[in-house]
Design a protein around this motif. Structure first.
Motif, PDB file in Angstrom:
ATOM      1  N   LEU A 740       0.843  -1.197   0.000  1.00  0.00           N
ATOM      2  CA  LEU A 740       0.000   0.000   0.000  1.00  0.00           C
ATOM      3  C   LEU A 740       0.870   1.236   0.000  1.00  0.00           C
ATOM      4  N   ASN A 741       1.908   1.168   0.772  1.00  0.00           N
ATOM      5  CA  ASN A 741       2.894   2.222   0.717  1.00  0.00           C
ATOM      6  C   ASN A 741       4.181   1.561   0.285  1.00  0.00           C
ATOM      7  N   HIS A 742       4.620   1.844  -0.958  1.00  0.00           N
ATOM      8  CA  HIS A 742       5.762   1.075  -1.466  1.00  0.00           C
ATOM      9  C   HIS A 742       7.063   1.342  -0.707  1.00  0.00           C
ATOM     10  N   GLU A 743       7.056   2.390   0.117  1.00  0.00           N
ATOM     11  CA  GLU A 743       8.252   2.598   0.942  1.00  0.00           C
ATOM     12  C   GLU A 743       8.186   1.757   2.219  1.00  0.00           C
ATOM     13  N   GLN A 744       7.016   1.238   2.523  1.00  0.00           N
ATOM     14  CA  GLN A 744       6.885   0.383   3.710  1.00  0.00           C
ATOM     15  C   GLN A 744       6.321  -0.958   3.284  1.00  0.00           C
ATOM     16  N   PRO A 745       7.203  -1.804   2.756  1.00  0.00           N
ATOM     17  CA  PRO A 745       6.709  -3.041   2.176  1.00  0.00           C
ATOM     18  C   PRO A 745       6.120  -4.005   3.188  1.00  0.00           C
ATOM     19  N   THR A 746       6.163  -3.660   4.437  1.00  0.00           N
ATOM     20  CA  THR A 746       5.628  -4.571   5.440  1.00  0.00           C
ATOM     21  C   THR A 746       4.100  -4.637   5.406  1.00  0.00           C
ATOM     22  N   GLU A 747       3.433  -3.447   5.096  1.00  0.00           N
ATOM     23  CA  GLU A 747       1.967  -3.451   5.129  1.00  0.00           C
ATOM     24  C   GLU A 747       1.408  -3.935   3.791  1.00  0.00           C
ATOM     25  N   GLU A 748       1.406  -5.173   3.579  1.00  0.00           N
ATOM     26  CA  GLU A 748       0.970  -5.695   2.282  1.00  0.00           C
ATOM     27  C   GLU A 748      -0.524  -5.983   2.253  1.00  0.00           C
ATOM     28  N   VAL A 749      -1.125  -5.523   1.237  1.00  0.00           N
ATOM     29  CA  VAL A 749      -2.558  -5.788   1.051  1.00  0.00           C
ATOM     30  C   VAL A 749      -2.723  -6.376  -0.335  1.00  0.00           C
ATOM     31  N   GLN A 750      -3.639  -7.329  -0.483  1.00  0.00           N
ATOM     32  CA  GLN A 750      -3.834  -7.885  -1.833  1.00  0.00           C
ATOM     33  C   GLN A 750      -4.850  -7.051  -2.599  1.00  0.00           C
ATOM     34  N   LEU A 751      -4.382  -6.492  -3.698  1.00  0.00           N
ATOM     35  CA  LEU A 751      -5.260  -5.667  -4.535  1.00  0.00           C
ATOM     36  C   LEU A 751      -5.670  -6.440  -5.778  1.00  0.00           C
ATOM     37  N   THR A 752      -6.932  -6.255  -6.184  1.00  0.00           N
ATOM     38  CA  THR A 752      -7.318  -6.818  -7.496  1.00  0.00           C
ATOM     39  C   THR A 752      -7.069  -5.732  -8.518  1.00  0.00           C
ATOM     40  N   LEU A 753      -6.207  -6.053  -9.464  1.00  0.00           N
ATOM     41  CA  LEU A 753      -5.841  -5.036 -10.454  1.00  0.00           C
ATOM     42  C   LEU A 753      -6.589  -5.252 -11.769  1.00  0.00           C
ATOM     43  N   PRO A 754      -6.909  -4.189 -12.396  1.00  0.00           N
ATOM     44  CA  PRO A 754      -7.548  -4.338 -13.708  1.00  0.00           C
ATOM     45  C   PRO A 754      -6.548  -4.873 -14.730  1.00  0.00           C
ATOM     46  N   PRO A 755      -7.041  -5.486 -15.793  1.00  0.00           N
ATOM     47  CA  PRO A 755      -6.127  -5.996 -16.829  1.00  0.00           C
ATOM     48  C   PRO A 755      -5.499  -4.831 -17.615  1.00  0.00           C
ATOM     49  N   PRO A 756      -4.432  -5.093 -18.368  1.00  0.00           N
ATOM     50  CA  PRO A 756      -3.702  -4.010 -19.045  1.00  0.00           C
ATOM     51  C   PRO A 756      -4.594  -3.183 -19.975  1.00  0.00           C
ATOM     52  N   ASP A 757      -5.546  -3.833 -20.673  1.00  0.00           N
ATOM     53  CA  ASP A 757      -6.357  -3.032 -21.600  1.00  0.00           C
ATOM     54  C   ASP A 757      -7.234  -2.026 -20.851  1.00  0.00           C
ATOM     55  N   GLU A 758      -7.513  -2.292 -19.595  1.00  0.00           N
ATOM     56  CA  GLU A 758      -8.260  -1.315 -18.800  1.00  0.00           C
ATOM     57  C   GLU A 758      -7.327  -0.288 -18.187  1.00  0.00           C
ATOM     58  N   ILE A 759      -6.071  -0.698 -17.957  1.00  0.00           N
ATOM     59  CA  ILE A 759      -5.135   0.211 -17.293  1.00  0.00           C
ATOM     60  C   ILE A 759      -4.510   1.194 -18.283  1.00  0.00           C
ATOM     61  N   ALA A 760      -4.532   0.829 -19.578  1.00  0.00           N
ATOM     62  CA  ALA A 760      -3.861   1.656 -20.579  1.00  0.00           C
ATOM     63  C   ALA A 760      -4.210   3.146 -20.483  1.00  0.00           C
ATOM     64  N   PRO A 761      -5.517   3.506 -20.435  1.00  0.00           N
ATOM     65  CA  PRO A 761      -5.815   4.945 -20.331  1.00  0.00           C
ATOM     66  C   PRO A 761      -5.266   5.567 -19.048  1.00  0.00           C
ATOM     67  N   LEU A 762      -5.316   4.766 -18.001  1.00  0.00           N
ATOM     68  CA  LEU A 762      -4.812   5.253 -16.716  1.00  0.00           C
ATOM     69  C   LEU A 762      -3.311   5.475 -16.815  1.00  0.00           C
ATOM     70  N   HIS A 763      -2.641   4.529 -17.455  1.00  0.00           N
ATOM     71  CA  HIS A 763      -1.204   4.627 -17.625  1.00  0.00           C
ATOM     72  C   HIS A 763      -0.836   5.885 -18.401  1.00  0.00           C
ATOM     73  N   HIS A 764      -1.629   6.140 -19.436  1.00  0.00           N
ATOM     74  CA  HIS A 764      -1.365   7.326 -20.252  1.00  0.00           C
ATOM     75  C   HIS A 764      -1.535   8.599 -19.417  1.00  0.00           C
ATOM     76  N   ALA A 765      -2.659   8.647 -18.668  1.00  0.00           N
ATOM     77  CA  ALA A 765      -2.933   9.832 -17.847  1.00  0.00           C
ATOM     78  C   ALA A 765      -1.825  10.018 -16.814  1.00  0.00           C
ATOM     79  N   ALA A 766      -1.386   8.903 -16.231  1.00  0.00           N
ATOM     80  CA  ALA A 766      -0.346   8.974 -15.205  1.00  0.00           C
ATOM     81  C   ALA A 766       0.961   9.472 -15.816  1.00  0.00           C
ATOM     82  N   SER A 767       1.313   8.936 -16.998  1.00  0.00           N
ATOM     83  CA  SER A 767       2.581   9.354 -17.599  1.00  0.00           C
ATOM     84  C   SER A 767       2.531  10.810 -18.051  1.00  0.00           C
ATOM     85  N   MET A 768       1.333  11.323 -18.326  1.00  0.00           N
ATOM     86  CA  MET A 768       1.193  12.736 -18.710  1.00  0.00           C
ATOM     87  C   MET A 768       1.084  13.632 -17.466  1.00  0.00           C
ATOM     88  N   GLY A 769       0.968  13.002 -16.297  1.00  0.00           N
ATOM     89  CA  GLY A 769       0.798  13.783 -15.062  1.00  0.00           C
ATOM     90  C   GLY A 769      -0.573  14.446 -14.991  1.00  0.00           C
TER      91      GLY A 769
END
Ligand code: ADP
Length: 827
Positions: A740-769
């Motif tokens: 959950l906080n990648h600087e504190q790898p101890t608090e691990e939570v299992q997340l269900t992630l969307p597949p890449p075709d769903e993440i693509a727009p998000l990835h684009h938005a993230a890379s554009m800031g």
């Protein structure tokens, strides 16, 4: 085109003929009155000639009498000398006329009125009251008005000249030669203007002197002729007035019971006026050639117009026949295409349906998954081809229409962008999406058709680009607001850095079945996409534009004037809810029974395989008849029926279901969804008219089916359990152990992630800031699948903290964690 041309020429010829005829008519009128005027003047001239002759005759008589008066014998005033002299004169021939032919008697009047004549000698009567005597005594030679001779009782006129004293030149009396009135009549009668014409003479008071109608003349019993000025016949009175006023002219008058010309002229040798009555045809006969020409022109014009009209009607009839034949051919073609489309959709329904069902299997291997992807892609491609061919047929039959409806613009664009982004990603291309600020929320547009255009243009951009990227820009401008509506101009620009199009090809690519040659002809496609898109854009009132340079890329653009809808669109939002239909695993509440009526076992099987795992009780019927029986026996909660079936087809089944009095209320109210491979608008409408609740085209998309089930069964779906490892069940969701906080790898939570075709727009938005876009994507993912909620919340937290780096790391970590096999390039 040719017929339009012919029609136009005929119209020009017809109009020219009519204009020419009108001009000719006007010309004819002017010409006719000109010629008539000329003819009347000619007639008057001829009458003038006759009148001159009469004048000349009278003048000759006056000259004769004057020369007699100046002879020494006469000047003696001694009747004993004068009488034998005069008698001899009567028998001798004069210089100009034979006196015996003219003067039947001569008289001499003395200054006191006592007179002598060659008939009785010395008369006991006195002539001092006679007008001619008075004038003679005044020194004038006159032609008297007719009178009854004092000694002869004969209607007479007197030509009287003064006898002047040889010494004083004073009148001593007069000498007059008497002419019988008949003699004047003979002279006047010589005047004529063709058959039926006659002349008459009026004296200075308007009494007739010469007239063929003896009733109008005086005689012994009636010493003065009736004055025509007061005649009961107004036309005769009018003519008389002109004549007494010594006018000249020629006019049409109703005379002797018909309209005739009357030419009238005054004499100069007497105070009389001569009139000539001329039958109308004697003058107007000369207009006949002109009238004949006019008639011929009228006849020719009529013939011309009739001919043009006949040719026109003949051609129209032919055109109608050709049109009917073309319509019949078109109809046959449409029917053929509809049948073919139906036949192709039925097996496609099985292929795509089972591909969807198999994807839901839990133990599917990546290899099987890839195979299923290929089956789906090929099936979808085939479906797109069928749709394209149907669209082109509709365009040719001019049946393609657009139906604007309230549409959530951003959802539409995001839907398109999501699809294209995946395709671009698979090819290793960048995809940029610039929605201009602000875009209207809801617009009135044909959502399906706009999506079709955008997918085609963006699909082409990706297809024809090997490196670089594809950009979609959407802008709204010229926002207008009136009292009743708001509208704006939406412009779309699709730009790529692909192979480009040569100038020569640009003119062809909008033609159906035209594709760029050589370089790209190994790429898939039919060459229909641009032709269809162009037609749809045109139907939307605009034009598709293209700018391109070989090897540099192409830009397709179009602008639409759209109304901004104040309405909340339900359909768009509802369908969005079900984008991730594969996440549905069941529904809450009591079990529902669904009856499937379809003659094809494969269709029933697809439906059953889709619905049974979700917990529905499935009943099946092979035709409408069995469907009805099962309905009354089991009373299902919902029915899905095909249309084309043996025995009792879908329409008849629906009608019987909805028949009042035949079915119980509970049966009548069962929702029925028609699911058919006959997808035309008319089939859709006919189903609704027959009593269907909704229409579901084949091949069936699970999302659409589930949306309709939720609507009509009023159920709530159950989605996959968040804690369940999802990757094993579906390719659309995958688990990832993520800090959950990648600087504190101890608090691990299992997340269900969307597949890449769903993440693509998000990835684009993230890379554009683009934080706003990231937030939007986070909400969209939660809507898509409740199991992504934790992931989305994490994103939103970062977004709130404006931590774009954390967002990118989160997205990229989960993106790379799922990389194989999704980001493999498809060769
Ligand atoms: P299809 O893509 O099925 O061949 P289209 O009607 O969509 O049919 O396109 C017709 C032709 O126009 C394509 O075959 C291609 O030659 C050309 N074309 C369309 N879009 C592009 C593009 N973005 N870049 C290069 N060429 C294109």
């Amino acid at each position: 085109m040719k017929t339009v041309g012919n029609g136009f020429y005929r119209l020009v010829i017809g109009a020219t003929t009519i204009v020419m005829s009108l001009v000719a008519c006007g010309g004819y009128g002017a010409m006719q009155s000109l010629i008539l005027q000329n003819l009347k003047e000619n007639a008057l001239l001829e009458v003038q000639q006759g009148v001159n002759d009469i004048d000349q005759w009278l003048i000759t008589l006056k000259t004769e009498v004057e020369s007699l008066a100046s002879t020494p014998t006469i000047q003696t005033m001694n009747w004993a000398l004068v009488e034998p002299y005069l008698k001899q004169e009567i028998t001798n021939s004069g210089d100009i006329v034979a006196f015996s032919d003219v003067f039947f008697i001569f008289a001499m009047v003395e200054a006191d009125g006592s007179f002598y004549n060659t008939k009785v000698g010395r008369s006991a009567k006195n002539a001092s009251h006679r007008e001619y005597f008075k004038r003679a005594m005044a020194g004038q030679t006159t032609v008297s008005d007719p009178f009854i001779g004092l000694e002869t009782d004969i209607p007479t006129i007197a030509i009287a000249a003064p006898i002047l004293s040889p010494t004083t030149a004073e009148p001593m009396g007069d000498i007059n030669g008497n002419v019988k009135l008949d003699r004047l009549t003979q002279v006047v009668n010589q005047l004529n203007y063709g058959e039926g014409s006659y002349a008459f003479v009026l004296n200075s008071k308007g009494g007739a002197i010469a007239h063929p109608n003896r009733d109008l003349l005086f005689n012994v019993d009636r010493p003065t002729s009736p004055i025509l000025l007061n005649h009961a016949d107004p036309d005769l009175a009018t003519i008389a007035k002109h004549m007494v006023n010594r006018e000249q002219g020629i006019n049409l008058h109703a005379i002797d019971g018909k309209r005739q010309y009357v030419a009238y002229l005054p004499l100069t040798a007497a105070d009389w006026s001569v009139a000539l009555v001329i039958p109308r045809q004697n003058i107007e006969r000369q207009l006949l050639p002109l009238n004949a020409i006019a008639l011929t022109v009228v006849g020719l014009t009529l013939a011309m117009i009739t001919l043009l009209w006949k040719v026109q009607t003949f051609e129209q009839r032919q055109l109608k026949k050709t049109k009917n034949a073309a319509e019949a051919a078109n109809q046959a073609k449409s029917e053929f295409l509809a049948n073919i489309s139906h036949e192709l959709r039925t097996p496609l329904n099985s292929i795509l349906g089972y591909a969807q069902i198999l994807r839901r299997e839990k133990n599917i291997t990546p290899k099987q998954q890839k195979g299923l992807d290929i089956i789906s892609q090929s099936g979808e491609h085939l479906l797109a081809l069928i749709n394209d061919v149907l669209d082109i047929a509709k365009i040719e039959a001019r049946k393609l229409t657009v139906q604007p409806q309230p549409t959530h613009l951003l959802s539409l664009l995001t839907g398109v962008v999501d699809i294209i982004r995946v395709r671009a990603l698979q090819k290793g291309l960048q995809f940029y999406y610039y929605p201009g600020e602000p875009l209207p929320q809801y617009i009135l547009v044909d959502e399906r058709r706009l999506r079709q255009i955008l997918l085609n243009l963006l699909g082409n951009a990706v297809k024809f680009t090997q490196e670089g990227g594809v950009t979609l820009k959407v802008d709204s401008a010229s926002f207008m607001q009136t009292r009743s509506e708001q509208s704006c101009r939406l412009s779309f620009e699709i730009k790529d850095t692909g192979v480009g199009i040569s100038t020569r090809e640009i003119s062809r690519i909008f033609q159906p079945f035209e594709q760029g040659e050589k370089l790209y002809n190994k790429l898939e496609g039919t060459g229909l996409g641009l032709a269809i898109s162009q037609q749809i854009v045109k139907l939307m009132g605009s034009q598709l534009q293209v700018r391109s340079r070989l090897k540099e890329g192409s830009t397709f653009s179009f602008s639409l004037n759209v109304e901004i809808s104040p309405l909340e669109s339900l359909s768009t939002l509802q369908s969005l809810d079900f984008k991730s239909a594969s996440a549905v695993i069941g529904y809450k509440g009591e079990r529902k029974t669904i009856l499937i009526v379809d003659d094809r076992w494969e269709n029933r099987s697809v439906m059953a395989s889709l619905l049974e795992p979700l917990g529905f009780v499935l009943l099946q019927a092979e035709d409408g008849q069995i469907g009805l029986e099962k309905t009354s026996c089991h009373q299902p909660d919902l029915i899905i029926t095909d249309l084309v079936m043996p025995k009792l087809d879908g329409y008849a089944f629906l009608q019987k279901m909805r028949q009042k009095g035949q079915q119980s209320d509970s049966i009548q109210s069962i929702p029925v969804i028609v699911s058919s491979a006959s997808v035309s608008k008319s089939d859709r409408q006919a189903s609704l008219n027959a009593g269907a609740s909704d229409f579901l085209p084949k091949p069936i998309w699970t999302s659409e089916l589930l949306m309709l089930l939720r609507k009509y069964l009023k159920i709530e779906w159950q989605y996959e359990d968040k804690s369940e490892p999802v990757l094993a069940r579906t390719r659309r969701a995958s688990p990832l152990k993520y800090a959950l906080n990648h600087e504190q790898p101890t608090e691990e939570v299992q997340l269900t992630l969307p597949p890449p075709d769903e993440i693509a727009p998000l990835h684009h938005a993230a890379s554009m800031g683009n934080i706003t876009q990231v937030e939007y994507e986070a909400h969209r993912l939660t809507d898509l699948n409740a199991s992504y909620q934790a992931f989305a919340e994490k994103l939103l937290n970062f977004a709130q903290a404006m931590d774009d780096e954390a967002i990118l790391t989160l997205v990229e970590t989960c993106y790379s964690a799922q990389k194989p096999p999704y980001t493999q390039r498809i060769s």
